[in-house]
Motif scaffolding. Structure first.
Motif, short mmCIF file in Angstrom:
data_model
loop_
_atom_site.label_atom_id
_atom_site.label_comp_id
_atom_site.label_asym_id
_atom_site.label_seq_id
_atom_site.Cartn_x
_atom_site.Cartn_y
_atom_site.Cartn_z
N GLY A 130 0.81 -1.21 0.00
CA GLY A 130 0.00 0.00 0.00
C GLY A 130 0.85 1.26 0.00
O GLY A 130 0.55 2.24 -0.71
N LEU A 152 -5.31 -4.52 -3.84
CA LEU A 152 -5.23 -3.59 -2.73
C LEU A 152 -5.55 -2.15 -3.11
O LEU A 152 -6.37 -1.48 -2.48
CB LEU A 152 -3.84 -3.66 -2.10
CG LEU A 152 -3.56 -2.73 -0.93
CD1 LEU A 152 -4.45 -3.08 0.26
CD2 LEU A 152 -2.09 -2.81 -0.52
N HIS A 153 -4.92 -1.63 -4.15
CA HIS A 153 -5.03 -0.22 -4.50
C HIS A 153 -6.11 0.06 -5.55
O HIS A 153 -6.18 1.15 -6.12
CB HIS A 153 -3.68 0.31 -5.00
CG HIS A 153 -3.11 -0.45 -6.15
ND1 HIS A 153 -2.80 -1.79 -6.09
CD2 HIS A 153 -2.78 -0.06 -7.42
CE1 HIS A 153 -2.31 -2.18 -7.25
NE2 HIS A 153 -2.30 -1.16 -8.07
N GLU A 154 -6.98 -0.94 -5.79
CA GLU A 154 -8.09 -0.81 -6.73
C GLU A 154 -7.63 -0.27 -8.08
O GLU A 154 -8.10 0.77 -8.56
CB GLU A 154 -9.19 0.08 -6.14
CG GLU A 154 -9.77 -0.46 -4.84
CD GLU A 154 -10.91 0.39 -4.30
OE1 GLU A 154 -12.06 0.15 -4.73
OE2 GLU A 154 -10.65 1.28 -3.48
N ARG A 197 -8.89 -1.22 3.33
CA ARG A 197 -8.78 -2.23 2.28
C ARG A 197 -8.33 -3.58 2.84
O ARG A 197 -8.78 -4.63 2.39
CB ARG A 197 -7.80 -1.76 1.20
CG ARG A 197 -8.32 -0.63 0.34
CD ARG A 197 -9.49 -1.07 -0.51
NE ARG A 197 -9.07 -2.00 -1.57
CZ ARG A 197 -9.91 -2.69 -2.32
NH1 ARG A 197 -11.22 -2.61 -2.11
NH2 ARG A 197 -9.47 -3.50 -3.27
N GLU A 203 -6.57 4.41 4.35
CA GLU A 203 -6.98 3.69 3.14
C GLU A 203 -6.54 2.23 3.20
O GLU A 203 -7.31 1.31 2.89
CB GLU A 203 -6.35 4.33 1.90
CG GLU A 203 -6.94 5.64 1.45
CD GLU A 203 -6.23 6.14 0.21
OE1 GLU A 203 -6.86 6.17 -0.86
OE2 GLU A 203 -5.03 6.48 0.30
N ILE A 204 -5.28 2.04 3.59
CA ILE A 204 -4.75 0.68 3.63
C ILE A 204 -5.51 -0.17 4.63
O ILE A 204 -5.90 -1.31 4.34
CB ILE A 204 -3.25 0.69 3.97
CG1 ILE A 204 -2.46 1.45 2.90
CG2 ILE A 204 -2.71 -0.73 4.10
CD1 ILE A 204 -1.00 1.69 3.27
N MET A 235 -0.71 4.89 -0.92
CA MET A 235 -1.93 4.94 -0.11
C MET A 235 -1.60 5.40 1.31
O MET A 235 -0.50 5.14 1.82
CB MET A 235 -2.58 3.55 -0.08
CG MET A 235 -2.95 3.00 -1.44
SD MET A 235 -3.44 1.24 -1.39
CE MET A 235 -4.98 1.34 -0.45
N ALA A 290 -4.64 -10.52 -2.98
CA ALA A 290 -5.01 -9.33 -2.21
C ALA A 290 -4.06 -8.17 -2.50
O ALA A 290 -4.49 -7.01 -2.59
CB ALA A 290 -5.00 -9.65 -0.71
N PHE A 319 -11.31 -5.23 4.37
CA PHE A 319 -12.23 -5.68 3.32
C PHE A 319 -11.70 -6.93 2.62
O PHE A 319 -12.44 -7.90 2.41
CB PHE A 319 -12.42 -4.55 2.30
CG PHE A 319 -13.19 -4.96 1.08
CD1 PHE A 319 -14.57 -5.12 1.11
CD2 PHE A 319 -12.53 -5.20 -0.12
CE1 PHE A 319 -15.28 -5.51 -0.02
CE2 PHE A 319 -13.22 -5.59 -1.25
CZ PHE A 319 -14.60 -5.75 -1.20
N LEU A 320 -10.42 -6.94 2.27
CA LEU A 320 -9.85 -8.05 1.51
C LEU A 320 -9.70 -9.31 2.35
O LEU A 320 -9.86 -10.42 1.84
CB LEU A 320 -8.50 -7.64 0.91
CG LEU A 320 -8.58 -6.59 -0.21
CD1 LEU A 320 -7.20 -6.04 -0.53
CD2 LEU A 320 -9.23 -7.17 -1.45
#
Length: 211
Positions: free
Chosen positions: A113, A190-192, A126, A122-123, A118, A186, A129-130
């Motif tokens: 990240g 991670l950073h979409e 994520r 943000e990290i 990021m 993942a 979520f992941l």
């Protein structure tokens, strides 16, 4: 983004007349290949082992240079100064695992990240979520673990050359191959990124998670 002027199609990836080989003896692995990947579409590369699928993906992400031909990713050549390929414009999951043994899952994702620029909030969001999405093991466990070996472990000693009268440290795999591939996946998500490139992402992953 590259656009075909004839029909107005936007391409994430353009490959034209690509040639790539590793030696004169082996010849070219990729011969005069042309393809386009439209924005917002999912494509799969199918073919037998050794036909050049991984070589093509490495050329696309900038890990290999083609012998000749043209590659554009998100409108520009991979590796061009200022272009974020390789970099944050793509999420790349290589065929071979490339995880740091001494990191936990959380540390691994925070590491990548930061590379992608990021911030911590943000990290963290994520990561949470992941971990849930990919059913990852505990995020605070090491990818690999360290185990102490002593004289009582002679029967299980992985290296007979060790002096078993002392304490020795040997690395032992902590996560299965499938779990490690999910961690690698993942990292790619991670950073979409606007473009995902996955090289055999389901190898070793159980059928339920493949879906």
């Amino acid at each position: 983004m590259a656009t075909d002027a004839a029909n107005g199609t936007d391409y994430s990836i353009e490959v034209r007349s690509l040639w790539k080989g590793y030696s004169q003896a082996r010849g070219s692995v990729i011969r005069d290949l042309t393809l386009q990947v439209q924005k917002g579409h999912i494509y799969g590369l199918l073919g037998p082992s050794g036909c050049g699928k991984t070589t093509l993906l490495k050329c696309i992400v900038g890990r290999l240079r083609p012998d000749s031909g043209l590659i554009r990713v998100m409108g520009q050549r991979p590796g061009k100064l200022g272009h974020k390929v390789p970099g944050s414009l793509i999420g790349y999951m290589p065929q071979d695992l490339a995880l740091y043994q001494e990191f936990t899952i959380s540390e691994t994702l925070f590491y990548f990240g930061r590379i992608f620029g990021m911030d911590s909030a943000e990290i963290k969001a994520r990561v949470d979520f992941l971990v849930n999405l990919l059913k990852l093991p505990c995020k605070d466990k090491l990818i690999y673990r360290l185990r102490n070996w002593g004289s009582s472990d002679a029967a299980q000693n992985p290296c007979p050359a060790l002096n078993l009268h002392e304490i020795h440290v040997a690395q032992q795999l902590h996560f299965s191959g499938g779990q490690q591939r999910r961690v690698s996946f993942a990292c790619a998500l991670l950073h979409e990124p606007p473009l995902l490139i996955l090289d055999e992402p389901t190898v070793g992953v159980d059928p339920l998670l493949r879906q």
